[in-house]
Design an enzyme around this catalytic site. Structure first.
Site, PDB file in Angstrom:
ATOM      1  NE  ARG A   4      90.485  20.804 -33.303  1.00 14.12           N
ATOM      2  CZ  ARG A   4      90.531  20.353 -34.521  1.00 14.12           C
ATOM      3  NH1 ARG A   4      91.676  20.177 -35.115  1.00 14.12           N
ATOM      4  NH2 ARG A   4      89.426  20.074 -35.194  1.00 14.12           N
ATOM      5  CB  SER A  46      95.396  15.590 -39.362  1.00 15.41           C
ATOM      6  OG  SER A  46      95.515  14.831 -38.191  1.00 15.41           O
ATOM      7  CE  LYS A  99      88.839  12.608 -43.977  1.00 13.70           C
ATOM      8  NZ  LYS A  99      88.691  12.613 -42.519  1.00 13.70           N
ATOM      9  CG  HIS A 122      95.615  13.187 -32.982  1.00 11.04           C
ATOM     10  ND1 HIS A 122      96.211  13.365 -34.210  1.00 11.04           N
ATOM     11  CD2 HIS A 122      94.309  13.522 -33.148  1.00 11.04           C
ATOM     12  CE1 HIS A 122      95.309  13.775 -35.086  1.00 11.04           C
ATOM     13  NE2 HIS A 122      94.146  13.885 -34.464  1.00 11.04           N
TER      14      HIS A 122
END
Ligand code: PNS
Length: 159
Positions: free
Chosen positions: A90, A128, A41, A17
């Protein structure tokens, strides 16, 4: 003036990030890191903790701001008057999800452009989720997150 939002959960923020933040701060006049406050979440860190940690990691940039948001990203973009969304890609596995979100946002808010930035090669495996998983088994996460964040993540798993 170009104002971009880099949105995400950042639970926790990683070197991947921070690399996108660094690069986008050179591309746009202002970059707002939009930290999603998602009550549905189950986050490791509260939204305030995530905002604080990203602020500490980005305080040396004059043109980077950190804000939390709730609800739709398009509403947040309208509120802060931003028309650019930055997302890191990614690998091709990210693409399906990202293009769907980008196109949905564009259909709903035509002014909004999503810019995908290729993640730097050395962080292409990093997320993460990987950090949380690794830390939950007592793994060394110092390759994944800044030194100041390592104990914050480790403490969450000691409790
Ligand atoms: O770091 P993440 O979890 O991959 O970030 C995802 C994020 C925050 C960019 C995305 O979930 C989001 O924008 N959420 C807000 C709700 C929304 O606007 N969803 C997109 C339309 S379905």
């Amino acid at each position: 003036m170009s104002r971009a939002i880099y949105p995400g959960s950042f639970d926790p923020v990683t070197f991947g990030h921070l690399d996108i933040i660094e690069r986008s701060s050179k591309m746009f006049d202002e970059v707002i890191i939009g930290v999603l406050c998602n009550s549905a979440k189950n986050s490791l860190f509260t939204v305030d903790e995530r905002v604080d940690m990203i602020r500490k990691m980005t305080e040396h940039y004059d043109n980077v701001k950190v804000m939390s948001f709730e609800g739709l990203l398009i509403d947040f973009a309208k509120k802060v008057d931003a028309t650019i969304i930055i997302r890191g890609l990614r690998a091709v596995t990210d693409f399906d999800y990202e293009i769907q979100i980008a196109q949905t946002n564009k259909v709903e808010y035509d002014k909004l452009e999503t810019i995908f930035m290729a993640t730097s090669l050395q962080y292409s495996y990093l997320s993460s989720t990987v950090v949380r998983e690794f830390a939950s088994y007592g793994g060394d996460i110092s390759r994944f997150v800044p030194a100041e964040i390592v104990p914050m993540v480790e403490d969450k798993f000691k409790k």
